[in-house]
Scaffold this active site. Structure first.
Site, mmCIF file in Angstrom:
data_model
loop_
_atom_site.group_PDB
_atom_site.id
_atom_site.type_symbol
_atom_site.label_atom_id
_atom_site.label_comp_id
_atom_site.label_asym_id
_atom_site.label_seq_id
_atom_site.Cartn_x
_atom_site.Cartn_y
_atom_site.Cartn_z
ATOM 1 N N CYS A 2 0.889 -1.160 0.000
ATOM 2 C CA CYS A 2 0.000 0.000 0.000
ATOM 3 C C CYS A 2 0.925 1.207 0.000
ATOM 4 C CB CYS A 2 -0.838 0.071 1.267
ATOM 5 S SG CYS A 2 -1.936 -1.329 1.489
ATOM 6 N N ARG A 27 1.450 1.552 -5.954
ATOM 7 C CA ARG A 27 1.528 0.600 -4.840
ATOM 8 C C ARG A 27 0.153 0.004 -4.503
ATOM 9 N NH1 ARG A 27 6.268 0.947 -2.155
ATOM 10 N NH2 ARG A 27 5.347 -0.003 -0.315
ATOM 11 N N TRP A 75 -3.718 -1.447 -1.313
ATOM 12 C CA TRP A 75 -3.678 -2.701 -2.074
ATOM 13 C C TRP A 75 -4.251 -3.729 -1.116
ATOM 14 C CZ3 TRP A 75 -3.112 -4.706 -6.696
ATOM 15 C CH2 TRP A 75 -2.750 -6.032 -6.842
ATOM 16 N N ASN A 101 0.922 0.129 6.042
ATOM 17 C CA ASN A 101 1.293 -0.705 4.899
ATOM 18 C C ASN A 101 1.964 -1.939 5.471
ATOM 19 O OD1 ASN A 101 2.392 -1.810 2.543
ATOM 20 N ND2 ASN A 101 4.190 -0.493 2.655
ATOM 21 N N GLY A 102 1.481 -3.122 5.100
ATOM 22 C CA GLY A 102 2.074 -4.359 5.621
ATOM 23 C C GLY A 102 0.987 -5.292 6.107
ATOM 24 N N GLU A 483 7.878 -20.462 -20.397
ATOM 25 C CA GLU A 483 7.746 -19.111 -19.850
ATOM 26 C C GLU A 483 8.869 -18.204 -20.378
ATOM 27 O OE1 GLU A 483 5.650 -17.331 -18.702
ATOM 28 O OE2 GLU A 483 6.620 -15.727 -17.593
ATOM 29 N N LYS A 487 8.230 -14.798 -22.572
ATOM 30 C CA LYS A 487 8.742 -13.499 -22.109
ATOM 31 C C LYS A 487 9.568 -12.844 -23.209
ATOM 32 C CE LYS A 487 7.010 -12.910 -19.363
ATOM 33 N NZ LYS A 487 5.987 -13.160 -18.382
ATOM 34 N N GLU A 490 7.348 -11.592 -26.076
ATOM 35 C CA GLU A 490 6.444 -10.533 -25.647
ATOM 36 C C GLU A 490 7.109 -9.159 -25.601
ATOM 37 O OE1 GLU A 490 5.187 -11.433 -21.681
ATOM 38 O OE2 GLU A 490 3.562 -9.981 -21.730
ATOM 39 N N HIS A 506 11.790 -34.626 -33.678
ATOM 40 C CA HIS A 506 10.613 -35.073 -34.423
ATOM 41 C C HIS A 506 10.130 -34.001 -35.403
ATOM 42 C CE1 HIS A 506 10.467 -38.739 -32.143
ATOM 43 N NE2 HIS A 506 10.635 -38.033 -31.037
ATOM 44 N N LYS A 605 -2.335 -5.220 -19.925
ATOM 45 C CA LYS A 605 -2.060 -5.931 -18.684
ATOM 46 C C LYS A 605 -3.187 -6.878 -18.315
ATOM 47 C CE LYS A 605 0.365 -6.870 -15.064
ATOM 48 N NZ LYS A 605 1.423 -7.863 -15.334
HETATM 49 C C1 F6R Z 1 2.669 -12.481 -19.964
HETATM 50 C C2 F6R Z 1 1.434 -12.145 -19.302
HETATM 51 C C3 F6R Z 1 0.175 -12.770 -19.802
HETATM 52 C C4 F6R Z 1 -0.776 -13.090 -18.655
HETATM 53 C C5 F6R Z 1 -2.126 -13.570 -19.179
HETATM 54 C C6 F6R Z 1 -3.058 -13.978 -18.063
HETATM 55 O O1 F6R Z 1 3.741 -11.832 -19.365
HETATM 56 O O2 F6R Z 1 1.399 -11.376 -18.378
HETATM 57 O O3 F6R Z 1 0.438 -13.910 -20.543
HETATM 58 O O4 F6R Z 1 -0.191 -14.068 -17.845
HETATM 59 O O5 F6R Z 1 -2.722 -12.558 -19.935
HETATM 60 O O6 F6R Z 1 -3.298 -12.925 -17.190
HETATM 61 P P1 F6R Z 1 -3.846 -13.181 -15.755
HETATM 62 O O7 F6R Z 1 -2.833 -13.955 -14.987
HETATM 63 O O8 F6R Z 1 -4.091 -11.822 -15.177
HETATM 64 O O9 F6R Z 1 -5.109 -13.973 -15.898
#
Ligand code: F6R
Length: 610
Positions: A2, A27, A75, A101-102, A483, A487, A490, A506, A605
């Site tokens: 927070c 935060r 948060w 915060n905590g 993963e 990354k 992306e 294969h 996001k």
């Molecule tokens: C990649 C990334 C996305 C999310 C995906 C699911 O870095 O962030 O692949 O993982 O869009 O999002 P959440 O976890 O919020 O359902």
């Protein structure tokens, strides 16, 4: 996580607090609130949602006058986002007003104790107990009372405290959660982070763990939690406000990668019994006998969360021997999955709002199947609609590319696998103490893995003009490769593919040509020789192989072009550590290519559309 801010001086506190909170919204932004000394009383205004809602509440004629106050942006941890749970909090008399915060770990015990003495609680938060405790333990002196209260509360906290008994004074206390004091001329400040006060002063004290500050408009004194004075050096901030918001890091992604030791620690906190033998998951309230009845688990998620699920599948199957399917939500929801009352659905979602994952959750609930959500956001749709929730305490993740959310999802899945094995008294239950001891070492090992950053940065500089890359591994290393590959794609926009190392031959081996980068993750002991053979297959085609392997692995050095050595860890838990160099690799490749690291093209996001 927070944000807190406090002001005492000669300006209108409302302006300073709102400005400070606007710099701390990263935060958390579940609610915001301010409390200001106004004509001898304290006026409190708070609102669920973003800071703009609060700003509207205190606009024009509703403005609060006064030159001393505290503010908070939340948060949510204990208690959903709501007006009642928003900070600041007060005791029943309104004598003490605090922001926090905590996490106060023993708040339940304190709350019961105070309720028995006649205190009435108005929120679901852990924080409110501190305001009541201050009132309950009031000695006639604020400083002494705060010292006494600090001895009764356990956990992590940064607190801003003011009381009607002693106007003209603000106290700030720091245990683990960050807190700074801004030093002005005839005015002083407290804040969770420097950007909140940078508009007014560049001179700050960074409070140490277990330190408190007593502020008046003209003076700041600091003490340890025994009440002994401490000496502080003034730290002069030389960064720009926007750099400071990122804690001095160039991008949120890099900051969030570096926050992983802390995030992992927070996710583990309170979930392992004191003797280290058992997992404690008070948040899961299954009907009696349900744990024994489960005969199939479906993990459903998207993107990075799905990749965490791939590790979770292996962990749960290994410890419980329950068959687990792990599937992307957009496929799962449309294929009429076969479920029964003995199926458990686990949805993993950082945001708790992803449309496909939520659709799968709702579909499962319609069929009467129990759903467990693993999510980072308290009050999110997933948290509200699932039957049970495990929160990952990663704190807000701002960068679009998920990093600390992934590692804390892994921690949650390991804990859940061990907990379920324990509940079912599964064959592998004897391994649990060893796994839990390994989990507790992860924050420190993650910190060591972060030390690979300079060599990865140097590597990325020479490498980032490539257009293709392959990631290979077996077992859990394959899940981590997926993963790493996502990354890289992306944020660097390089084409990358992850392959189960044994599957290359294969078909995909046809693409392995001279100098093509192959990143091999090699941490699984029982699969070591097999992966090594696959590495030799690509080396024979003159690929450039970078291995992520344990330090002290001499064998791998003979077979690859470069090794990124990570600290040794129980291979069962290695994904939490081996992913860190891959996150860093993607980050530095993106920087070298001049991309917008935190906001990669075409992405968002939270994906709330199908
Ligand atoms: C990649 C990334 C996305 C999310 C995906 C699911 O870095 O962030 O692949 O993982 O869009 O999002 P959440 O976890 O919020 O359902």
């Amino acid at each position: 996580m927070c944000g807190i801010v406090g002001y005492i001086g000669n300006k209108q506190a409302q302006d300073v607090l709102l400005h400070g909170l606007s710099k701390l919204e990263y935060r958390g932004y579940d609610s915001a609130g301010i409390a200001i000394f106004d004509n001898g009383g304290v006026e409190l205004k708070k609102s669920v949602g973003r800071l703009a809602n609060l700003a509207e509440l205190v606009d024009g004629p509703d403005r609060i006058h006064g030159s001393q106050g505290i503010g908070h942006t939340r948060w949510a941890t204990h208690g959903r986002p709501s007006d009642a749970n928003a900070h600041p909090h007060q005791d029943n008399q309104g004598n003490f007003t605090i922001v926090h915060n905590g996490i106060i770990e023993n708040y339940m015990q304190l709350r019961d104790e105070l309720t028995a003495k006649g205190h009435t609680f108005l929120s679901e938060t852990d924080t409110e107990v501190v305001a009541h405790l201050l009132d309950d333990m009031w000695t006639g002196d604020l400083f002494d009372t705060v010292l006494a209260v600090a001895k009764r509360i356990h956990g992590a906290y940064a607190l801003g405290i003011m009381t009607k008994h002693e106007p003209g004074k603000l106290i700030a206390v720091r245990k683990q959660s960050p807190l700074i004091v801004g030093l002005g001329e005839g005015e002083n400040f407290i804040a969770s982070d420097i950007p909140a006060i940078l508009e007014y002063t560049r001179n700050v004290y960074i409070l140490d763990d277990g330190e408190m500050a007593v502020l008046t408009a003209d003076k700041v004194e600091t003490f340890d939690l025994e009440g002994n004075p401490t000496t502080k050096e003034v730290y002069e901030v030389t960064w720009s406000a926007s750099a400071a918001e990122k804690g001095g890091y160039e991008h949120f992604m890099l900051k969030e990668i570096h926050e992983q030791p802390r995030a992992i620690r927070d996710t583990l906190t309170g979930r392992i019994s004191e003797d280290g033998q058992k997992v404690v998951f008070d948040e899961i309230a299954w009907p009696a006998g349900y744990a024994e009845k489960i005969d199939r688990i479906h993990i459903v998620a998207c993107g990075t969360s799905w990749h965490a699920g791939m590790v979770g599948k292996q962990a749960i199957e290994r410890l419980t021997r329950i068959p687990v399917d792990c599937e992307v939500a957009s496929e799962y929801r449309y294929r009429e999955p076969i479920v029964s009352e003995n199926t458990l659905i686990i949805v993993i979602t950082q945001s708790g709002e992803t449309a496909d994952t939520m659709a799968a959750l709702r579909e499962a609930k319609e069929q009467g199947v129990r759903v467990l959500a693993i999510t980072n956001v308290v009050g999110s749709s997933a948290a509200r609609e699932a039957d049970d929730v495990i929160f990952t305490w990663a704190g807000p993740e701002i960068s679009v590319a998920s990093t600390k959310a992934y590692t804390t999802q892994l921690i949650s899945l390991y804990l859940f696998a061990a907990w379920l094995a324990q509940e079912r008294n599964a064959a592998h239950v004897s391994e649990i103490p060893n796994i839990l001891s390994g989990l507790k070492q992860l924050p420190e090992l993650a910190d060591m893995a972060l030390q690979t950053a300079p060599s990865i940065e140097a590597f990325a500089k020479n490498w980032a003009e490539k257009e293709h890359a392959f990631f290979i591994g077996r077992g859990m290393d394959y899940a981590v490769s997926m993963e790493g590959s996502l990354k890289l794609k992306e944020i660097s926009y390089m084409h990358a593919e992850a392959y189960a190392a044994g599957e290359l031959k294969h078909g995909t081996l046809a693409l392995i040509v001279e100098d093509i980068p192959v990143i091999a993750v090699v941490t699984q002991e029982q699969l070591y020789d097999k992966t090594l053979s696959n590495i030799k297959e690509v080396k024979a085609r003159d690929a450039f192989v970078l291995a992520v392997a344990f330090e002290g692995d001499e064998e791998i050095k003979k077979s690859v072009d470069q090794v990124i050595a990570i600290p040794r860890v129980n291979p069962f838990l290695s994904p939490v550590i081996s992913v860190i160099p891959l996150q860093l690799l993607a980050y530095y490749a993106s920087v070298v290519r001049g991309n917008d690291v935190d906001n990669p093209r075409n992405l968002a996001k939270s994906v709330t559309v199908e």
